[in-house]
Design a protein around this motif. Structure first.
Motif, PDB file in Angstrom:
ATOM      1  N   THR A   4       0.826  -1.204   0.000  1.00 18.03           N
ATOM      2  CA  THR A   4       0.000   0.000   0.000  1.00 18.03           C
ATOM      3  C   THR A   4       0.866   1.263   0.000  1.00 18.03           C
ATOM      4  N   HIS A   5       2.132   1.146   0.410  1.00 14.57           N
ATOM      5  CA  HIS A   5       3.058   2.278   0.441  1.00 14.57           C
ATOM      6  C   HIS A   5       3.994   2.315  -0.758  1.00 14.57           C
ATOM      7  N   ASP A   6       4.215   1.159  -1.404  1.00 13.07           N
ATOM      8  CA  ASP A   6       5.186   1.067  -2.483  1.00 13.07           C
ATOM      9  C   ASP A   6       4.755  -0.022  -3.459  1.00 13.07           C
ATOM     10  N   GLU A   7       4.459   0.370  -4.683  1.00  9.00           N
ATOM     11  CA  GLU A   7       4.008  -0.622  -5.669  1.00  9.00           C
ATOM     12  C   GLU A   7       5.122  -1.568  -6.095  1.00  9.00           C
ATOM     13  N   ASN A   8       6.388  -1.177  -5.899  1.00 16.00           N
ATOM     14  CA  ASN A   8       7.532  -2.030  -6.252  1.00 16.00           C
ATOM     15  C   ASN A   8       8.043  -2.798  -5.036  1.00 16.00           C
ATOM     16  N   VAL A   9       7.156  -3.121  -4.116  1.00 13.92           N
ATOM     17  CA  VAL A   9       7.526  -3.755  -2.863  1.00 13.92           C
ATOM     18  C   VAL A   9       8.355  -5.026  -3.075  1.00 13.92           C
ATOM     19  N   TRP A  10       7.938  -5.889  -3.959  1.00 11.20           N
ATOM     20  CA  TRP A  10       8.625  -7.173  -4.127  1.00 11.20           C
ATOM     21  C   TRP A  10      10.031  -6.959  -4.681  1.00 11.20           C
TER      22      TRP A  10
END
Length: 183
Positions: free
Chosen positions: A84-90
């Motif tokens: 929810t904070h960063d779309e590139n989390v993975w």
């Protein structure tokens, strides 16, 4: 970027509470150990692990995270909260994990830069010599974004590293420098 020695194992387990900004740790002995190893940010009396740090520590079995109600948050749920904070989390998590496994202390970046990294033994003694910009293979990277990151990096006398996660989930690192075209 030289290959540092393998990190010494962390021999403790800590407990944290999930918040909007990351995971808060309150036990002072855990906070001291985390700070010494280059994790988290102490602001006043509040010590917070960034989401990527919490994911890494949880994956290693060194952190147990609970929500406000005391329910244990598993890795997948923590990953979803981070998304929810960063779309590139993975991608960012895999880059963080790879750099940590190589013995670097990895800190949060700034101004469009994903991470700052310190070679083993230099954290707390010197500034980070490398700034990391992460991306996924096949994902477009606007040239103006890359140029801005390079300009920021060079103005601080640091080296910009482009960390690219390929389709197999492996991280490949590229040093980025100015391009000079022949006249």
């Amino acid at each position: 970027m030289s290959e540092p020695k393998k990190p010494t194992p962390i021999e403790f387990k800590t407990y944290g509470t999930l918040t909007e900004k990351g995971v808060i740790v309150t036990e002072q002995s855990s906070i001291d150990q985390l700070i010494n190893r280059g994790y988290g940010i102490q602001e006043g009396k509040v010590f917070t692990l960034a989401f990527f740090e919490a994911l890494y520590l949880q994956d290693k079995g060194l952190l147990e995270t609970k929500d406000k109600n005391g329910t244990i948050i598993d890795f997948k749920s923590l990953l979803h909260c981070y998304k929810t904070h960063d779309e590139n989390v993975w991608v960012n998590y895999l880059i963080y994990r790879d750099l940590r496994s190589r013995g670097y202390v990895v800190r949060e970046g700034f101004g469009g830069i994903d991470f700052r990294i310190y070679e083993r033994g230099t954290y707390g003694k010197d500034t980070a010599p490398y700034l990391i910009l992460g991306m996924q293979e096949g994902q477009p990277l606007p040239t103006n974004m890359l140029a801005d990151a390079l300009q920021k990096t060079q103005s601080q006398k640091k080296e910009l590293i482009l960390a690219v996660m390929n389709r197999r989930g492996e991280i490949v690192y590229y040093t980025v420098g100015e391009m000079h075209t022949p006249v």
